[in-house]
Design a protein around this motif. Structure first.
Motif, PDB file in Angstrom:
ATOM      1  N   ASP A 102       8.434   5.120  -5.502  1.00 45.97           N
ATOM      2  CA  ASP A 102       8.738   4.092  -6.485  1.00 45.97           C
ATOM      3  C   ASP A 102       9.729   3.110  -5.870  1.00 45.97           C
ATOM      4  O   ASP A 102      10.886   3.435  -5.633  1.00 45.97           O
ATOM      5  CB  ASP A 102       9.335   4.754  -7.735  1.00 45.97           C
ATOM      6  N   ASN A 103       9.259   1.912  -5.589  1.00 41.78           N
ATOM      7  CA  ASN A 103      10.099   0.933  -4.903  1.00 41.78           C
ATOM      8  C   ASN A 103      10.632  -0.146  -5.842  1.00 41.78           C
ATOM      9  O   ASN A 103      11.196  -1.116  -5.379  1.00 41.78           O
ATOM     10  CB  ASN A 103       9.291   0.215  -3.819  1.00 41.78           C
ATOM     11  N   SER A 124      17.059   0.960   2.449  1.00 40.65           N
ATOM     12  CA  SER A 124      16.429   2.254   2.310  1.00 40.65           C
ATOM     13  C   SER A 124      15.785   2.262   0.943  1.00 40.65           C
ATOM     14  O   SER A 124      16.376   2.706  -0.033  1.00 40.65           O
ATOM     15  CB  SER A 124      17.435   3.389   2.435  1.00 40.65           C
ATOM     16  N   PRO A 125      14.606   1.666   0.852  1.00 41.88           N
ATOM     17  CA  PRO A 125      14.002   1.497  -0.457  1.00 41.88           C
ATOM     18  C   PRO A 125      13.728   2.808  -1.172  1.00 41.88           C
ATOM     19  O   PRO A 125      13.569   2.819  -2.376  1.00 41.88           O
ATOM     20  CB  PRO A 125      12.691   0.783  -0.165  1.00 41.88           C
ATOM     21  N   TRP A 126      13.690   3.896  -0.427  1.00 44.73           N
ATOM     22  CA  TRP A 126      13.227   5.124  -1.062  1.00 44.73           C
ATOM     23  C   TRP A 126      14.324   5.862  -1.830  1.00 44.73           C
ATOM     24  O   TRP A 126      14.079   6.698  -2.636  1.00 44.73           O
ATOM     25  CB  TRP A 126      12.576   6.061  -0.053  1.00 44.73           C
ATOM     26  N   GLN A 127      15.577   5.626  -1.529  1.00 41.89           N
ATOM     27  CA  GLN A 127      16.638   6.316  -2.256  1.00 41.89           C
ATOM     28  C   GLN A 127      17.962   5.585  -2.066  1.00 41.89           C
ATOM     29  O   GLN A 127      18.101   4.765  -1.185  1.00 41.89           O
ATOM     30  CB  GLN A 127      16.770   7.754  -1.765  1.00 41.89           C
ATOM     31  N   MET A 147       0.853  -1.197   0.000  1.00 42.19           N
ATOM     32  CA  MET A 147       0.000   0.000   0.000  1.00 42.19           C
ATOM     33  C   MET A 147       0.891   1.250   0.000  1.00 42.19           C
ATOM     34  O   MET A 147       2.003   1.207   0.530  1.00 42.19           O
ATOM     35  CB  MET A 147      -0.848   0.056   1.277  1.00 42.19           C
ATOM     36  N   LYS A 148       0.368   2.327  -0.495  1.00 41.67           N
ATOM     37  CA  LYS A 148       1.091   3.604  -0.428  1.00 41.67           C
ATOM     38  C   LYS A 148       1.203   4.011   1.048  1.00 41.67           C
ATOM     39  O   LYS A 148       0.255   3.778   1.808  1.00 41.67           O
ATOM     40  CB  LYS A 148       0.277   4.651  -1.201  1.00 41.67           C
ATOM     41  N   PRO A 149       2.343   4.590   1.479  1.00 44.43           N
ATOM     42  CA  PRO A 149       2.401   5.046   2.873  1.00 44.43           C
ATOM     43  C   PRO A 149       1.245   6.018   3.171  1.00 44.43           C
ATOM     44  O   PRO A 149       0.855   6.792   2.296  1.00 44.43           O
ATOM     45  CB  PRO A 149       3.746   5.763   2.965  1.00 44.43           C
TER      46      PRO A 149
END
Ligand code: UDP
Length: 473
Positions: free
Chosen positions: A51-52, A249-252, A42-44
Motif C-alpha cells: 500500500d503506497n 521508503s514507500p513501504w514503511q 504495477m505490483k512488485p
C-alpha cells in the motif's frame, strides 16, 4: 487557457525505478506547467502488493494509478532468469495499462504527449502504437550501460550470442578501456532467456521517439558521446542526475530509526565515517559479514553499516532483523561500540549528505553512484547484482571516480572477500588527499552545475520538453 499535455509514465516495478520516475515527473512538471503526469504502478514482481497511498500522497502534483495486481511469477522461473521473468511479467500488464489509459487519461485529455517507458517495459511501446501516440524510453541507469546494451544488439546482428566466461575481453564503444568478461552482467551469459530478454529490449529502444538517460555528459563524457556511433538511435536526452534528496521508503515508516542514525552522525567528526550500504537486494552470507566486521575493526575507522543477511528462502531475499551478536565475531559489538552504528535500512541520501561521512562502500547501483557523486563521497566498489559490475568497472577504470575493491564479485558465488582486501580499499578511500576524493569533489560540483540554467542537463531537458509538447497529438 493553456491546453494540458498528458504524459503517462510506466516504471518497472521496484523502488529504485519508481523513485527515479517520480523525480523525472517532478522535473518535467516544474519545467512546463502544461504537463499532466500519470504514473502507472504495477505490483512488485516479487513479494506481496504494497500500500503506497501515503507515500504517493506526498506528490500531489502527480496522479498515481495502481494497476490491479497480477500473480507473481514462480520462484523456479525467477531462479533461471530474473530479467526474462520480469520482462514477461511487465508485458502481461499490457491490457491493464491500455485500459487504465483509455478509462482514466484519454477522457479528459486535450493533448497526449505519449508514454515514457522504463528499460524493462519496452513491451508497452505496443500500447503506445495501438493508441497512436509516441513512446519515449527513460533509462534509469547510465550511458555506459545503455551503450553496452546497444553493443549487444550490434554484436548479435554480427553473429554474436551469449557470452562465455572464458571469452577474451571486449572492445565496447561506450567504454574507454577493454572490458574484461568477468565484469559483464550475469544476464549476458544467461542461456535461459536473460540474454535474449535484454537483447530484445535493446532493439526496441530504437523504436522510441527519444531516449532519456539519467546521467550528464560531465560524468560519463566518453560513454555519452559514443552513443552517436549508432545512427539508427532516436535522439538521446541526458536528463540527470535525477536524485531524490529525501530518502524514500514507500513501504514503511522509518522515522525513529532515521532520527537515531542522524543523531549518531551529528556526534562524529567530519569525514570520519565509513558508510556501507548495498541497495535493495544487496546482502551477504554470515561468513562474508564476519570478514566485513573484521575489516572494519582493523581499519580503526568509525562506521555506519547497513547490514542485511542472505535469507534462507530460495531467492536469498535480504533479511534485516538479525541478531548481530550471533553472527558477528565474538566481542565485536562491545569492542566497536564507540565507533559503530549497525542498522538495516538507512536513509542513504541524507547519510551521504552528512559531513561526517568519509567514504561509501557500495554495490554500485546507478542511483547510489549518482547520489555519492552529487554529495562528493568516494565509493569503494563492491558490485553484487544487475549491471553493477559494469558500473564499478566504468567508475574505477574509465572515470577514476571510485576506489577498486571488487569489480567482478557477484551474488550467488562462493567467493569470500577477505578482511585485508576490504580494509585496504577502505583506508585508500579515506585518505585525506586521495586522487579519487579530489576527482569526486570536482564532478560533484559539475553535477550541481549541469542541472541549473546554463548547464547541459538543463538544456537537454528544455529540448525534451519542446519535443514532447510539439509531438503531442
Ligand atoms: N536506499 C536507501 N536505503 C537503503 C538502501 C537503499 O535509501 O538502505 C536507496 C538509495 O539511496 C538509492 C536506492 O535505494 O536511491 C537504491 O538504488 P540503486 O540504483 O543504487 O540500487 P538498487 O536497489 O536499484 O539495486
Amino acid at each position: 487557457m493553456k491546453k494540458k499535455v498528458e504524459l503517462v509514465m510506466i516504471p518497472t516495478p521496484g523502488i529504485g525505478h519508481l523513485v527515479s520516475t517520480i523525480e523525472l515527473s517532478k522535473l518535467l512538471l516544474e519545467r512546463d506547467d502544461r504537463f499532466c503526469i500519470t504514473v502507472l504502478v504495477m505490483k512488485p514482481a516479487i513479494g506481496p502488493a504494497t500500500d503506497n497511498q501515503s507515500y504517493f500522497s506526498s506528490f500531489p502534483q502527480i496522479r498515481f494509478i495502481q494497476l490491479p495486481p497480477i500473480e507473481s511469477p514462480p520462484t523456479h522461473l525467477l531462479l533461471k532468469s530474473v530479467e526474462k521473468v520480469i520482462s514477461l511479467y511487465v508485458a502481461s500488464y499490457k491490457d491493464l495499462v491500455k485500459e487504465a489509459i483509455v478509462n482514466h487519461v484519454l477522457p479528459n485529455c486535450d493533448r497526449f504527449a505519449g508514454l515514457v517507458v522504463d528499460m524493462f517495459c519496452t513491451s508497452m511501446i505496443d500500447v503506445a502504437e495501438e493508441l497512436g501516440v509516441p513512446s519515449y524510453l527513460y533509462f534509469t541507469s547510465g550511458a555506459g550501460f545503455l551503450g553496452f546494451l546497444l553493443h549487444l544488439s550490434t554484436r548479435h546482428d554480427q553473429g554474436g550470442t551469449e557470452f562465455e566466461i572464458s571469452d577474451p575481453e571486449s572492445l565496447i564503444p561506450c567504454y574507454i578501456n577493454p572490458v574484461p568478461t568477468d565484469v559483464l552482467p550475469s544476464f549476458a551469459f544467461n542461456k535461459e532467456g536473460g540474454y535474449a530478454a535484454f537483447l530484445n529490449h535493446a532493439r526496441r529502444f530504437k523504436e522510441t521517439k527519444g531516449i532519456l538517460v539519467n546521467t550528464f555528459p560531465e560524468l560519463e563524457p566518453h560513454a555519452v558521446s559514443s552513443l552517436s556511433v549508432y545512427n539508427d538511435l532516436p535522439k538521446v536526452y541526458t536528463v540527470g542526475p535525477l536524485i531524490s534528496h529525501k530518502s524514500q521508503s514507500p513501504w514503511q515508516s522509518h522515522q525513529e530509526k532515521y532520527d537515531k542514525i542522524m543523531k549518531w552522525l551529528d556526534d562524529q567528526p567530519p569525514s570520519s565515517v565509513v558508510f556501507l550500504c548495498f541497495g535493495s537486494w544487496g546482502c551477504f552470507s554470515e561468513s562474508q559479514l564476519k570478514e566485513i566486521a573484521i575489516a572494519l575493526e582493523k581499519s580503526g575507522h568509525r562506521f555506519l553499516w547497513s547490514i542485511r543477511a542472505a535469507g534462507k528462502d530460495e531467492l536469498g531475499t535480504p533479511v534485516e532483523n538479525i541478531n548481530y551478536g550471533e553472527i558477528l565475531p565474538e566481542g565485536f559489538l562491545e569492542r566497536t561500540q564507540d565507533k559503530a552504528f549497525l542498522c538495516g535500512w538507512t536513509p542513504q541520501v541524507e547519510v551521504l549528505a552528512h559531513k561526517a561521512v568519509g567514504c561509501f562502500v557500495s554495490h554500485c547501483g546507478w542511483n547510489s553512484i549518482l547520489e555519492s557523486v552529487w554529495y562528493g563521497v568516494p565509493i569503494v566498489t563492491w558490485p553484487i547484482y544487475a549491471e553493477q559490475q559494469l558500473n564499478a568497472f566504468q567508475m574505477v577504470k574509465d572515470l577514476r571516480l571510485a576506489v577498486e575493491m571488487k569489480l567482478d564479485y557477484r551474488r550467488g558465488t562462493d567467493t569470500i572477500v577477505k578482511a585485508d582486501e576490504i580494509a585496504k580499499a577502505v583506508s585508500c578511500a579515506m585518505e585525506e588527499d586521495g586522487e579519487v576524493k579530489k576527482k569526486v569533489k570536482d564532478v560533484s560540483e559539475k553535477s550541481r552545475e549541469t542541472v541549473v540554467e546554463g548547464g547541459s542537463s538543463c538544456a537537454s531537458v528544455r529540448m525534451l520538453v519542446e519535443a514532447m509538447v510539439e509531438g503531442s497529438t
